[in-house]
Scaffold this motif. Structure first.
Motif, PDB file in Angstrom:
ATOM      1  N   MET A 142       0.787  -1.161   0.050  1.00  0.00           N
ATOM      2  CA  MET A 142       0.096  -0.171   0.115  1.00  0.00           C
ATOM      3  C   MET A 142       0.742   1.189  -0.180  1.00  0.00           C
ATOM      4  O   MET A 142       0.757   2.175  -0.721  1.00  0.00           O
ATOM      5  N   LEU A 143       1.821   1.284   0.944  1.00  0.00           N
ATOM      6  CA  LEU A 143       2.852   2.332   1.137  1.00  0.00           C
ATOM      7  C   LEU A 143       4.076   2.303   0.273  1.00  0.00           C
ATOM      8  O   LEU A 143       4.732   1.225   0.411  1.00  0.00           O
ATOM      9  N   ASP A 144       4.482   3.290  -0.334  1.00  0.00           N
ATOM     10  CA  ASP A 144       5.812   3.134  -1.117  1.00  0.00           C
ATOM     11  C   ASP A 144       6.784   3.457   0.176  1.00  0.00           C
ATOM     12  O   ASP A 144       6.539   3.859   1.216  1.00  0.00           O
ATOM     13  N   ALA A 145       8.002   3.237  -0.436  1.00  0.00           N
ATOM     14  CA  ALA A 145       9.161   3.201   0.635  1.00  0.00           C
ATOM     15  C   ALA A 145       9.380   4.662   1.176  1.00  0.00           C
ATOM     16  O   ALA A 145       9.464   4.799   2.348  1.00  0.00           O
ATOM     17  N   GLN A 197       8.511   8.174   5.809  1.00  0.00           N
ATOM     18  CA  GLN A 197       7.848   9.430   6.583  1.00  0.00           C
ATOM     19  C   GLN A 197       7.081   9.248   7.635  1.00  0.00           C
ATOM     20  O   GLN A 197       7.046   9.734   8.685  1.00  0.00           O
ATOM     21  N   LEU A 198       6.073   8.269   7.290  1.00  0.00           N
ATOM     22  CA  LEU A 198       5.171   7.940   8.303  1.00  0.00           C
ATOM     23  C   LEU A 198       6.082   7.336   9.679  1.00  0.00           C
ATOM     24  O   LEU A 198       5.504   7.505  10.815  1.00  0.00           O
ATOM     25  N   GLN A 199       6.881   6.560   9.411  1.00  0.00           N
ATOM     26  CA  GLN A 199       7.730   5.985  10.480  1.00  0.00           C
ATOM     27  C   GLN A 199       8.381   7.136  11.349  1.00  0.00           C
ATOM     28  O   GLN A 199       8.402   6.790  12.511  1.00  0.00           O
ATOM     29  N   GLU A 231       0.926  -2.684   7.646  1.00  0.00           N
ATOM     30  CA  GLU A 231       2.215  -1.856   7.382  1.00  0.00           C
ATOM     31  C   GLU A 231       2.400  -0.893   8.598  1.00  0.00           C
ATOM     32  O   GLU A 231       3.612  -0.492   9.047  1.00  0.00           O
ATOM     33  N   ILE A 232       1.247  -0.254   8.888  1.00  0.00           N
ATOM     34  CA  ILE A 232       1.336   0.944   9.974  1.00  0.00           C
ATOM     35  C   ILE A 232       2.001   0.299  11.336  1.00  0.00           C
ATOM     36  O   ILE A 232       2.609   1.045  11.900  1.00  0.00           O
ATOM     37  N   ALA A 233       1.140  -0.712  11.636  1.00  0.00           N
ATOM     38  CA  ALA A 233       1.344  -1.345  12.918  1.00  0.00           C
ATOM     39  C   ALA A 233       2.995  -1.700  13.106  1.00  0.00           C
ATOM     40  O   ALA A 233       3.544  -1.877  14.131  1.00  0.00           O
ATOM     41  N   THR A 262      -0.693  -1.875  18.470  1.00  0.00           N
ATOM     42  CA  THR A 262      -1.229  -3.207  18.283  1.00  0.00           C
ATOM     43  C   THR A 262      -2.358  -3.245  17.402  1.00  0.00           C
ATOM     44  O   THR A 262      -3.022  -2.397  17.594  1.00  0.00           O
ATOM     45  N   LEU A 263      -2.301  -4.081  16.239  1.00  0.00           N
ATOM     46  CA  LEU A 263      -3.205  -4.297  15.706  1.00  0.00           C
ATOM     47  C   LEU A 263      -4.130  -5.523  15.862  1.00  0.00           C
ATOM     48  O   LEU A 263      -3.543  -6.764  16.076  1.00  0.00           O
ATOM     49  N   LYS A 264      -5.615  -5.379  15.947  1.00  0.00           N
ATOM     50  CA  LYS A 264      -6.439  -6.547  16.233  1.00  0.00           C
ATOM     51  C   LYS A 264      -7.572  -6.543  15.052  1.00  0.00           C
ATOM     52  O   LYS A 264      -7.789  -5.463  14.594  1.00  0.00           O
TER      53      LYS A 264
END
Length: 518
Positions: A1-4, A9-11, A42-44, A51-53
């Protein structure tokens, strides 16, 4: 979904998260759920505090909620918030994760003090530049007050729901199941509607203000430039605006602002406000001017009255109230506004997927709208009053290449028809034969130019026959000590960069007037 690049940037942003939280996803077997699951994974993976549930029970699928551990923050996205809403997602992640917002402390306390239960739902489209402001405002309010819950819903993904609730324009906001508002709204405006005493308090605060040396009425490019140039002179400056940013807030893409290759209207508006605030200018937002009383009528100072009941006085006044979309002024237009009659094809176009629409106006805006809509809707009919289109030749060539676009020239729209809840047809008159024709359709996009916001100045300053404020080369109006700039004036070209230059010129003229008359 997210390019490198985007992932990196998000990290970096997620390093600002201080409190652990959960992303709780509600998914089914659809392709969109698979796509959302991939995005959330990817975000988690970018932060050990997330935490992803995947066991969410929300009826809307795909969707996900953001919750601090042990709390219910009431922040939910129904859909995949990419496009213009990706920024909304990033801000929500940060704010739920404990990163403070830039909202003024006074406003934070006002939100936290709201009593009652508020269940907000906002319908948005990923191509809408107006929607993120509403989504971000309500998300932040949900983070700050446990009594507030907000669900942001991608209308294009939940078409059946959109049809049932007759959502034909975005952003559209519901509160506790009832229609709350449509169009761009910021935190201040939403809170003002919930906190019924806020308008009176704002008016009282304005009435207590000491006189300004320069009072700017309007917060668009012209007003912002005027305020900055005045404040830099070291003189007491105030800005009173109905909506800071003005029409720039409704502009999708800006590619002719010199030295900036490309930007978006809301981004430029935020930058303008931040720049103005850097100089300590007193900004009074959500204030619509209603009357100007020249100094000559009362001695010494000009007075501007506002619909809120507030009054401000100043040695000089700069009028920069801008312009708004011109309406057709035909039967049915107001009745079906946001029910099929729209003014922003970028915002509302996706809601008319596979339907029939008309575009009114054959200038650049109208032809561009028809071209954009042709890729979404089943059929576009462009109606032009003149015997020829006025758009640039390159746009006309593109328009003529589209199979699902029909152009009708020398036509006057005379009526919008509907069934009481939505648009069903448009009536136009052939100007050559006087014959009336009816087109069955579901949407009408009006693109016929601008109307100056000058009605409140009638009989006070000289206006042109189009309602524009008449100014000289220095930005002076017919009233000594009152200046004007931007789209509300007789300056022929309505461009952001021209408005800014004229705002600066009006400010320098006001300063010169103060010096010569002190």
């Amino acid at each position: 979904m997210l390019d490198a690049n985007l992932k990196a940037q998000l990290q970096t942003y997620l390093q600002k998260v201080t409190q652990p939280f959960e992303i709780v996803a509600s998914l089914d077997n659809s392709a969109k759920s698979t796509e959302l699951k991939s995005l959330l994974e990817e975000i988690a993976s970018l932060s050990d505090k997330i935490t992803l549930k995947l066991d969410g029970k929300d009826e809307r699928k795909p969707s996900f909620a953001l919750n601090r551990i042990g709390e219910n923050m009431g922040v939910v996205f129904a859909g995949i918030p990419m496009g213009h809403e990706f920024t909304s997602l990033v801000l929500a992640l940060l704010q739920v994760g404990g990163h403070p917002s830039k909202l003024a402390q006074e406003m934070i306390e006002q939100i936290q003090g709201l009593d009652g239960r508020y269940e907000f739902e906002t319908y948005f489209s990923l191509s809408c530049q107006n929607c993120p402001d509403v989504v971000q405002a309500l998300n932040l309010m949900a983070v700050l007050n446990p009594n507030i819950r907000h669900v942001a819903i991608d209308g294009a993904l939940f078409q059946e729901e959109v049809e049932q609730r007759q959502v034909m324009s975005v952003p559209m906001v519901f509160l506790n199941g009832e229609m709350f508002g449509q169009g761009r709204m910021g935190v201040e405006e939403i809170v003002a509607r919930l906190d019924t005493g806020s308008a009176d308090r704002a008016a009282e605060k304005m009435n207590e203000q000491a006189p300004f040396e320069v009072l700017v009425v309007g917060g668009g490019p012209a007003g912002s430039a005027a305020a900055i140039y005045s404040a830099r002179k070291g003189i007491r400056t105030g800005v009173a605006a109905e909506r800071f940013g003005g029409q720039v807030m409704d502009t999708l893409s800006i590619e002719n602002f010199i030295s900036v290759k490309e930007t978006e209207g809301p981004k430029l508006a935020r930058a303008m406000e931040e720049h103005v605030r850097e100089y300590g200018v007193d900004i009074m937002n959500l204030q619509r001017a209603s009357k100007l009383i020249p100094a000559a009528e009362q001695g010494g100072l000009h007075t501007v009255e506002f619909e809120s009941g507030g009054k401000l006085q100043a040695k000089t006044v700069i009028l920069a109230t801008g312009a708004r979309w011109r309406e057709m002024n035909v039967p049915g237009e107001q009745e079906y506004r946001t029910k099929g009659v729209a003014y922003c094809p970028h915002c509302d176009g996706p809601l008319f997927k596979g339907k029939r629409v008309a575009v009114i106006g054959g200038g650049n805006s109208g032809v561009e709208a028809a071209i954009d809509l042709a890729g979404i809707v089943a059929e576009v009919t462009l109606i032009e009053f003149d015997t020829r289109l006025r758009a640039d030749e390159v746009l006309q060539k593109k328009l003529n290449s589209l199979a699902n676009v029909k152009v009708i020239k020398n036509a006057l729209t005379t009526e919008v028809k509907g069934d009481g809840s939505k648009v069903t047809a448009l009536v136009y008159k052939d100007r050559a034969t006087e014959e009336l024709h009816t087109i069955e359709l579901e949407g009408i996009f009006v693109q016929i130019g601008l109307l100056p916001n000058s009605e409140w100045l009638k009989d006070t300053v000289a206006l042109s026959n189009r309602g524009e404020i008449e100014i000289d080369a220095r930005g002076a109006t017919s009233v000594p000590g009152v200046f004007a700039a931007g789209d509300v004036t007789t300056v022929p070209y309505k461009q952001i960069i021209i408005s800014m230059g004229d705002g600066a010129k009006a400010s320098l003229s006001a300063f010169d007037h103060i010096i010569r008359n002190s």
